[in-house]
Design an enzyme around this catalytic site. Structure first.
Site, PDB file in Angstrom:
ATOM      1  N   GLU A   1      31.582  39.739  55.373  1.00 41.19           N
ATOM      2  CA  GLU A   1      32.449  38.693  55.915  1.00 41.19           C
ATOM      3  C   GLU A   1      33.512  39.241  56.867  1.00 41.19           C
ATOM      4  O   GLU A   1      33.831  38.608  57.886  1.00 41.19           O
ATOM      5  CB  GLU A   1      33.081  37.891  54.767  1.00 41.19           C
ATOM      6  CG  GLU A   1      32.012  37.105  53.995  1.00 41.19           C
ATOM      7  CD  GLU A   1      32.530  36.362  52.788  1.00 41.19           C
ATOM      8  OE1 GLU A   1      32.067  35.243  52.536  1.00 41.19           O
ATOM      9  OE2 GLU A   1      33.392  36.924  52.070  1.00 41.19           O
TER      10      GLU A   1
ATOM     11  N   HIS B   1      40.045  34.897  50.490  1.00 40.88           N
ATOM     12  CA  HIS B   1      39.182  35.983  50.955  1.00 40.88           C
ATOM     13  C   HIS B   1      40.026  37.208  51.243  1.00 40.88           C
ATOM     14  O   HIS B   1      39.985  37.774  52.346  1.00 40.88           O
ATOM     15  CB  HIS B   1      38.380  35.543  52.188  1.00 40.88           C
ATOM     16  CG  HIS B   1      37.108  34.833  51.834  1.00 40.88           C
ATOM     17  ND1 HIS B   1      37.086  33.527  51.389  1.00 40.88           N
ATOM     18  CD2 HIS B   1      35.799  35.237  51.817  1.00 40.88           C
ATOM     19  CE1 HIS B   1      35.845  33.165  51.140  1.00 40.88           C
ATOM     20  NE2 HIS B   1      35.036  34.175  51.395  1.00 40.88           N
TER      21      HIS B   1
ATOM     22  N   GLU C   1      28.974  30.217  44.359  1.00 37.65           N
ATOM     23  CA  GLU C   1      29.229  29.360  43.194  1.00 37.65           C
ATOM     24  C   GLU C   1      28.656  27.946  43.370  1.00 37.65           C
ATOM     25  O   GLU C   1      28.600  27.180  42.407  1.00 37.65           O
ATOM     26  CB  GLU C   1      30.736  29.281  42.914  1.00 37.65           C
ATOM     27  CG  GLU C   1      31.326  30.555  42.348  1.00 37.65           C
ATOM     28  CD  GLU C   1      31.826  31.506  43.435  1.00 37.65           C
ATOM     29  OE1 GLU C   1      31.313  31.465  44.568  1.00 37.65           O
ATOM     30  OE2 GLU C   1      32.737  32.291  43.141  1.00 37.65           O
TER      31      GLU C   1
ATOM     32  N   GLU D   1      38.562  29.096  50.031  1.00 33.56           N
ATOM     33  CA  GLU D   1      38.684  30.076  48.944  1.00 33.56           C
ATOM     34  C   GLU D   1      39.349  31.347  49.462  1.00 33.56           C
ATOM     35  O   GLU D   1      39.099  31.772  50.587  1.00 33.56           O
ATOM     36  CB  GLU D   1      37.267  30.412  48.461  1.00 33.56           C
ATOM     37  CG  GLU D   1      37.206  31.265  47.220  1.00 33.56           C
ATOM     38  CD  GLU D   1      35.773  31.703  46.912  1.00 33.56           C
ATOM     39  OE1 GLU D   1      35.019  32.003  47.873  1.00 33.56           O
ATOM     40  OE2 GLU D   1      35.405  31.728  45.731  1.00 33.56           O
TER      41      GLU D   1
ATOM     42  N   ASP E   1      34.334  30.551  54.279  1.00 38.25           N
ATOM     43  CA  ASP E   1      33.013  30.125  53.807  1.00 38.25           C
ATOM     44  C   ASP E   1      32.416  28.936  54.547  1.00 38.25           C
ATOM     45  O   ASP E   1      31.240  28.607  54.331  1.00 38.25           O
ATOM     46  CB  ASP E   1      33.074  29.812  52.296  1.00 38.25           C
ATOM     47  CG  ASP E   1      32.963  31.072  51.456  1.00 38.25           C
ATOM     48  OD1 ASP E   1      32.897  32.171  52.025  1.00 38.25           O
ATOM     49  OD2 ASP E   1      32.952  30.958  50.214  1.00 38.25           O
TER      50      ASP E   1
ATOM     51  N   HIS F   1      32.373  40.073  48.485  1.00 37.35           N
ATOM     52  CA  HIS F   1      33.260  38.946  48.773  1.00 37.35           C
ATOM     53  C   HIS F   1      34.466  39.490  49.533  1.00 37.35           C
ATOM     54  O   HIS F   1      35.173  40.353  49.017  1.00 37.35           O
ATOM     55  CB  HIS F   1      33.693  38.260  47.486  1.00 37.35           C
ATOM     56  CG  HIS F   1      34.622  37.108  47.719  1.00 37.35           C
ATOM     57  ND1 HIS F   1      34.180  35.855  48.095  1.00 37.35           N
ATOM     58  CD2 HIS F   1      35.973  37.023  47.670  1.00 37.35           C
ATOM     59  CE1 HIS F   1      35.228  35.060  48.257  1.00 37.35           C
ATOM     60  NE2 HIS F   1      36.319  35.743  48.009  1.00 37.35           N
TER      61      HIS F   1
ATOM     62  N   HIS G   1      28.569  29.680  49.881  1.00 39.99           N
ATOM     63  CA  HIS G   1      29.435  29.967  48.728  1.00 39.99           C
ATOM     64  C   HIS G   1      28.574  30.092  47.473  1.00 39.99           C
ATOM     65  O   HIS G   1      28.012  29.115  46.989  1.00 39.99           O
ATOM     66  CB  HIS G   1      30.442  28.812  48.600  1.00 39.99           C
ATOM     67  CG  HIS G   1      31.411  28.915  47.482  1.00 39.99           C
ATOM     68  ND1 HIS G   1      32.314  29.944  47.359  1.00 39.99           N
ATOM     69  CD2 HIS G   1      31.643  28.097  46.413  1.00 39.99           C
ATOM     70  CE1 HIS G   1      33.067  29.744  46.280  1.00 39.99           C
ATOM     71  NE2 HIS G   1      32.672  28.642  45.694  1.00 39.99           N
TER      72      HIS G   1
END
Lengths: 261, 261, 261, 261, 261, 261
Positions: free
Chosen positions: C180, C38, C124, C36, C47, C175, C122
């Site tokens: 991260e 980032h 989601e 995904e 992730d 995010h 993650h």
């Protein structure tokens, strides 16, 4: 960060880097592998780690994006991967595997890629890797998808002599044997349990399959033929041959795309 | 009606006859085929009609039940069946095909059969025919399922010389060519459009696949190599070799079952 | 190779090493991630790479097997991952994702593991990671599956102050931001495109979702709040906190299993 | 081979013949059947063999392509087919059956057919045969699909008197009874086990269903009412009536297509 | 709250009340309906509201649990429900519908029920309601599932005369007509748009189906025959007949269970 | 019947009324719920009955269509709904639930609606309610779908003080507790078993999940925190807050549509 330093591996790239590559019609080459027993001496990640290494090498010769890799494959079969009776092997059902490949292709197309290659290392994925490509192609006829179910180089008599001076066991039995052991020795020797390399061979070799699995079609160690003749030097040479093969396919199919490096 | 006159074909049998065969551990051999173009000279039913004929012949040597046949197969591919661009070909999606084979096996097991053989004539079914066998075997470990993805006899050098005196095109290209045309000429010559037999060959022969389909990997006629050398006599001989092969597998896998005729 | 040197990462292990770990009731902890976007400064593999690093660190304190990781996740959503409009993001459909997790769990159970942890990075994936665990648990009630949908440590007021001295944006917007970015700076700084770190924030923040995606719920860069305050030192501290959390869960759920290192 | 001698059966045709028929808007009529017990006296292939014979007869009056037939149907139910407790019956799950019909229709549309008829002989397929037609029609609104779930002619009082002089058992119980036995006697008498024809009837006849199957809703023989009054002559007359019915539907729905023979 | 005051409707009950009913082997009767146009004068919820009312009435005579109802059904068809071209109709795909019924049955079995009845009001659900019952029954052979695909009482000649003094249009066309309009008039007259009741009838009535939908097989209003003769008094009488029918089936199938009220 | 008297509930409307609302771009708001244990004092239909009541109230302020409601939800989980070990709970598998929501949305779009809201009351549906909206949105990008996974109003400190004067248990534990009990007391007090209202709380509260279900994460009664402080007056106030929230979202997303009442 300049483009020349953009990483080759998909999962190391950022989204703008990926978008730029897609926009430049760079082929994206997806290593499709498995998580599967490879004898007592090789890691279970063999089938996706090795193609990733080889394609990273190929990226020195042609501009490609390597990945995203698919680390899981269709069920292992006795005569080609040892079979589902081995602990450690993590296989997908056929439907799951095909859905994963379909989704990966779909998302890469959505990301803008128009030249895609499925680079399959795991023999049992044959067929199952074609169906999702077909489905995505039906919906996106403007993209080109190349399906390499068998990525092996041409093992000419000379090459066979070089790799298997004693006797060529046949590609089907080349599981966790000379090719893969040599490649690991070349690319990441610390992960080879060298002291556990030993010859093995199935009790039965037939051209059909039996369920429940007949263990005689596989081996006790998981290597389907002897890895003893493996060497790092053979791994270096094999890498060249594999790279040569994929470069040839890239040139044949995407000659006007992406360009050379 | 005495047992000796029980029909060999599943769809000709009655339920008590089937129940009796299952109870006697007779192997049930399922022709798995396709409905697929076979050039301008052969019927699209080739891939399930021919194995049915061959197995009916085999039933003279070993007690087996022939069928129920599966008349539809996985999608045709250019290099082995001509590809999905041909009208007339009626293929199943991978998921549909696997479900059909799974259900057929499940119902035969429910009917009492303990020895089952999937006898696959259509190259593209490989893999897809193994998965349903695996799923059914997981649920019914007491039955034995033999998966013959490739039913060809061993084409020894002598046999190759006999069939293809000019040059062996390779099995992959033997679609609607010498083998299948000869078999039709032997088993049902009135369905061969003899006047339309003509040589053909793909413009490109490669070891990967391309989507959308590259028509150069297939041919205009649908025959992937020349059917011209076919003959009824070759069909007779081929039938013997195919029968010999399946009898050998039956004997290896079910030696203690069913018995000879 | 002695057990003490057995690799921690599943894909680096051999099948006998995996079988031994499973037989010793060592918990297997599966990083479940995504591919995904980032932001312009972090790799799309964030992730699944980050949880793998954290769990490798945790393996110094408790005996666990790390992996096999799941590198693909459920569709990115605007308010938590930026959304499906970004190139580079490679998401799975819900059904595909659940099937993959189901198969991975099934195969690990088949391999002998009785203590399994889904370690989800993650957001989601929530819910979608529970369903396959439920299905596998129904079929294998003798194994224990722990589902960590949220692996974050407790961000106490002191910790919030430490990480976000200006203002805590809320976890949903974290995010490609402080957490991260800091973790990458600590674990693999060469993959951080430091020059591209820049603040960003969504134009709209609401507690519902809109389709087709309302881009104002996401950002142009892909970072949902500012990564500017990130630092390698924060990454080091965060790693400790994440490790502490997973160790605590392991101890609570598998106190009698596997033992400490 | 001239067009006038083109075979009527799909599986006997070549791909150019099929393409020509499709291009001429000839209706393709697909016999949808089952592999199901039909008492001790009739073959389990009854439900697809008989409609194939009838349609071949109909092809003498209207230009149609007959097939490809679907030899498997949805699960047998006690009150209409005897039920799934009989050995020999090979049924598909609902999802499998619908997928097969969907794929067959899709492929025929791809082959160029614009007039398609599902000619269903197996009562239990009702509904399940409509859904795939609906799905294909949504995607291909330019083709016309006629769904004949019940292909029976109108059994007027005079006809009932003629077929069942004693008493009409109702169509639901006409399984392996007068209609089907007579048709076999007319079309292929050697496959009728005449000595095993005997009356039978269910102990219970109700208008609901019960699971697990209540065997009293079916019979011991598998014939749901008496086949004793069957005769080859009735089979000849029935064939005429069935042909008449399908010709009428063809004329109503495709009056401007294909033309008469 | 004493047991005698336990609500009859599943969704009004508490979990201990449900557990108690299941433990006492009370049959659970599930109204399976649809959300479907019922002309300009009746609500689209007709197909699940009416059976719920009738079963609530039946609960006065036999101890049953009514519900949980399934408010969505399989696609409407022109000749029985008007067809999918009507706005307002909310149908499920076949696969969705079957999954819902399967899950509802599975959960009721898990909750302890051993006597289950599928009480289907929507003609098009036939078959699709049997498959999930079959699947659940295979996994739970100790429970009894009664499938009432057609819940109509026996319309004897006397009853036909009483309901349709002019002429009986046939049950297939009794959609939004005399039966359903009368039942609404009896059970909830305020939801009947009485001023919009008007005769209608299809232009074509045939015994096959056509796709894309031929609107002549349906009507403009959505009522397939005239609702004009409907009356509240007929609704009262019809309720009695429907109750009588379901009570009879309950007594036949669960005579030793639950007991009378 | 004039438009001003058109019912608000979808299942009470006729098809022309629905078509008119869709044509006027009235938003359709779909209560998505569950059939789930709600302690010994509340009905299992709580999760779809309450949102229907609240939306009916909201329909006094904005023109909306309420329904069709989805009465079944994804599996109950211990920490939010008590878990699947409770009798009475009727949950759907993830795939079934998503298919139902997808079909409902698809049919509403077919019926002409362009403004759709999924109004979800059951926490466990999160994510699973987004996927079908995503799929439908991909196929129908011209419609707008709002996904309200969490419909709760903002519980400000003042409101928390008002509802939970002793201590706020957290929303996750607000199952069958103050909010839902109060709402029932306000909307339909006769269905509250008031004598069975009693405090309860889980033995363990953790931020992960365990399978097989650890009953200590749930409670014996099914209420996850105490319903004792509930009152009809709180139910009245809560209704206002819920209505206020949904009206706000409707105004934000559909400001130019439908208009106010």
């Amino acid at each position: 960060m300049t483009e020349s330093t953009t990483p080759v591996l998909y999962h190391h790239m950022t989204w703008p880097e990926i978008a730029a590559a897609a926009g430049a019609d760079v082929p994206v080459v997806i290593p499709v592998g498995a998580t599967e027993q490879h004898g007592p001496h090789l890691p279970v990640g063999t089938d996706w780690v090795l193609p990733e290494r080889i394609l990273t090498e190929a990226a020195r010769y042609r501009r490609i994006v390597v990945g995203p890799f698919v680390p899981f494959g269709y069920r292992s079969r006795p005569g080609s991967g040892g079979g589902q009776q081995f602990p450690g092997t993590v296989s997908l059902r056929a439907t799951t595997f095909m859905s994963v490949v379909e989704d990966v292709l779909t998302e890469l197309v959505r990301s803008g890629f128009r030249n895609l290659v499925l680079y399959n290392w795991h023999y049992e994925n044959s067929g199952f890797v074609y169906e999702p490509a077909f489905l995505v192609s039906e919906r996106h006829p403007h993209v080109k998808i190349v399906v390499m179910e068998d990525v092996n180089p041409d093992y000419t008599p000379e090459r066979r002599e070089q790799l298997w001076p004693a006797a060529f066991p046949g590609l089907a039995l080349e599981h966790a044997a000379v090719i893969e052991t040599s490649l690991w020795m070349h690319h990441q020797p610390d992960l080879v349990r060298a002291d556990l390399i030993a010859p093995d061979q199935p009790e039965r070799v037939v051209n059909h399959d039996v369920l429940p699995i007949d263990a005689r079609l596989s081996t006790a160690s998981g290597a389907l033929s002897s890895p003893v003749p493996a060497s790092a030097e053979k791994g270096r040479v094999l890498t060249e041959w594999f790279v040569e093969r994929v470069v040839q396919v890239l040139d044949e199919e995407f000659s006007h795309e992406g360009g050379t490096r």
